[in-house]
Design an enzyme around this catalytic site. Structure first.
Site, PDB file in Angstrom:
ATOM      1  N   LYS A 176       0.825  -1.214   0.000  1.00  0.00           N
ATOM      2  CA  LYS A 176       0.000   0.000   0.000  1.00  0.00           C
ATOM      3  C   LYS A 176       0.860   1.264   0.000  1.00  0.00           C
ATOM      4  CE  LYS A 176      -4.173  -2.096   1.674  1.00  0.00           C
ATOM      5  NZ  LYS A 176      -3.727  -3.482   1.970  1.00  0.00           N
TER       6      LYS A 176
HETATM    7  C1  LIG Z   1      -4.416  -4.580   1.348  1.00  0.00           C
HETATM    8  C2  LIG Z   1      -3.691  -5.860   1.274  1.00  0.00           C
HETATM    9  C3  LIG Z   1      -4.106  -6.911   0.421  1.00  0.00           C
HETATM   10  C4  LIG Z   1      -5.350  -6.811  -0.423  1.00  0.00           C
HETATM   11  O1  LIG Z   1      -5.202  -5.902  -1.486  1.00  0.00           O
HETATM   12  P1  LIG Z   1      -6.480  -5.326  -2.258  1.00  0.00           P
HETATM   13  O2  LIG Z   1      -5.966  -4.231  -3.116  1.00  0.00           O
HETATM   14  O3  LIG Z   1      -7.396  -4.796  -1.175  1.00  0.00           O
HETATM   15  O4  LIG Z   1      -7.085  -6.444  -3.019  1.00  0.00           O
HETATM   16  C5  LIG Z   1      -3.334  -8.055   0.371  1.00  0.00           C
HETATM   17  N1  LIG Z   1      -2.235  -8.204   1.141  1.00  0.00           N
HETATM   18  C6  LIG Z   1      -1.818  -7.231   1.978  1.00  0.00           C
HETATM   19  C7  LIG Z   1      -0.607  -7.469   2.810  1.00  0.00           C
HETATM   20  C8  LIG Z   1      -2.513  -6.026   2.075  1.00  0.00           C
HETATM   21  O5  LIG Z   1      -2.096  -5.065   2.929  1.00  0.00           O
END
Ligand SMILES: *Cc1c(COP(=O)(O)O)cnc(C)c1O
Length: 473
Positions: A114
């Protein structure tokens, strides 16, 4: 480039809006999500040899035409640095064996993918707010990951304050320390005496007070922000160029999914012309999306039906970015979208295999998406397999992706699995799988012992409002 609402209504008070408007506003006035009116064409030959920031500029400048290119370049160059992301490649590829690699997108400040999008978002926000003489107060709720990523992206930014609600004593010691040790004057950590759902309810209640929202310039940085999806498109191109030798070769990607933001970026990259063959979607026990891609039924779950798993960042009841994919599959027809989303509200789901949606369901099947689910036992087994076979420690979310990716792997087509977090973030599950503690990047050594800054508040919207009023003019 103009942006439309997935429900065909107004966006920023107009039928279409420029990037800066969708950056700051989030939802369109009709409750839909913003989507670019068309997808720009990839220029693979020109892009193959570019550095990460240069590639990012090429891609982002095609989606953003209301920020001058030189300003965009400055923003991108200060975002994607080896200092912040650990290497000049920003998202390096790590080969496990010929034909199987990890796309490492989790080397940013909070050790999850993210950061790639939120670090850019922080700098874009600061630029646009300054240009328009505006300020924003971000109110959010987190169960761990997104909140810390947002705080690290917004710390020290002019015109921005962050009020982040988290469930008191319900996060891991590491997650808590990651957020609460920040002492920037524009970051406020509020530990709420309640669950994550209580925190979310408070955010809704405060945001639903229109007068308060307006007076205090409330905003959100949630998973439906278009700029986050846009920023994530870049690493699919980077990963493709790293794994293939020449343009046109097919590549499969496996993506651990929750809110569908990450894999949506892969879908858009494919629409732009990146030769991705399969988009392999992995869910955990919360398998709303697997059910859709297998059977065509989309049925969001209630909070009670949502399991707390050992890949917690994928514990979702509905996939907020999924609406953007369906928009493409219904041929970008706002009326069809309103009808489907009315069924979600009225009947709790929709069935795209119904005869009237035949063309849309065919588009889903032609999209390259395939899916499967992974369980706690699969996760542990995959963490062990990858560690023993390749000497590489992967986190539980990445393990879900690798497990499902392997199910669909075919000789002759390389498979790239997206690593969405580092194992250090989820030490308990790694210890359960391997009997050892994952290594932690130096910057986080002993973080649990550092002073923490947070305020404990009851699970009460008025208490949160009172706290905010005291800190805002
Ligand atoms: C947010 C997240 C996901 C999921 O990603 P999306 O974009 O919501 O599908 C998977 N793994 C981790 C470690 C995350 O922080």
């Amino acid at each position: 480039m103009r942006y439309l609402s997935t429900r065909g209504g107004l966006i920023g008070g107009q039928t279409s809006a420029p990037f800066s408007t969708v950056l700051l506003e989030g939802l369109a006035s009709d409750g839909g999500l913003s989507m670019p009116e068309s997808y720009p064409k990839a220029e693979l030959d020109a892009w193959r040899s570019l550095s990460y920031p240069a590639l990012c500029l090429e891609i982002v400048s095609r989606f953003v035409d209301d920020i001058p290119r030189d300003a965009l370049k400055t923003i991108i160059d200060k975002t994607y640095t080896p200092d912040i992301f650990g290497s000049a490649e920003i998202t390096p590829v790590r080969e496990l064996e010929p034909g199987l690699s990890l796309l490492c997108v989790s080397n940013g400040p909070t050790l999850a993918f993210k950061d790639i999008a939120l670090q850019l978002l922080g700098n874009l926000f600061e630029y646009v707010l300054a240009r328009e003489g505006r300020i924003i107060n971000i109110l959010g709720a987190t169960s761990g990951d997104t909140g810390s990523s947002a705080e690290y992206a917004m710390r020290g930014k002019r015109g921005i304050k962050v009020f982040m609600l988290s469930p008191h004593k319900r996060m891991s010691a590491f997650q808590q320390a990651q957020m609460y040790t920040l002492d920037d004057p524009n970051i406020f950590n509020l530990a709420i005496e309640g669950t994550f759902d209580c925190c979310q309810d408070i955010v809704k209640a405060v945001g639903g007070d229109a007068a308060f929202k307006k007076q205090y310039h409330l905003g959100a940085v949630n998973s439906i922000n278009w700029a986050r999806v846009m920023a994530q498109i870049v690493y699919y191109f980077k990963g493709y160029f790293a794994v293939t030798r020449k343009n046109g070769e097919p590549l499969d990607v496996a993506v651990p999914s929750g809110n569908f933001g990450n894999i949506l970026a892969a879908h858009i990259a494919k629409q732009m012309g990146l030769p991705l063959r399969r988009l392999i979607l992995a869910t955990n026990e919360n398998d709303v999306l697997d059910e859709f891609f297998k059977r065509g039924h989309y049925r969001p779950r209630s909070p009670e039906e949502t399991h707390a798993t050992s890949s917690p960042s994928m514990d979702i009841s509905k996939a907020s970015n999924f609406e953007r994919f369906i928009f493409d599959c219904v041929g970008r027809d706002g009326a069809a979208m309103r009808e489907l989303w009315a069924q979600l509200t009225g009947q709790g789901g929709f069935d795209l295999t119904a005869p009237k949606y035949q063309t849309s369901w065919q588009r889903v099947q032609a999209s390259g998406f395939v899916s499967s689910r992974s369980t706690h036992a699969d996760r542990l087994q995959t963490i062990r397999d990858v560690y023993h076979r390749y000497g590489v420690m992967i986190d539980p979310h990445t393990a879900d992706g690798v497990k499902v990716g392997q199910e669909y792997r075919e000789t002759g087509v390389p498979l790239l699995c997206v690593e969405t977090a580092l194992p250090a973030k989820f030490a308990a599950t790694i210890e359960e799988a391997l009997g050892k503690t994952p290594p932690r990047p130096d910057i986080y050594a002993g973080i649990e012992q550092r002073p923490q800054h947070y305020k404990v508040l009851p699970a009460d919207a008025d208490a949160v409002k009172a706290f905010m009023r005291e800190r805002l003019i």
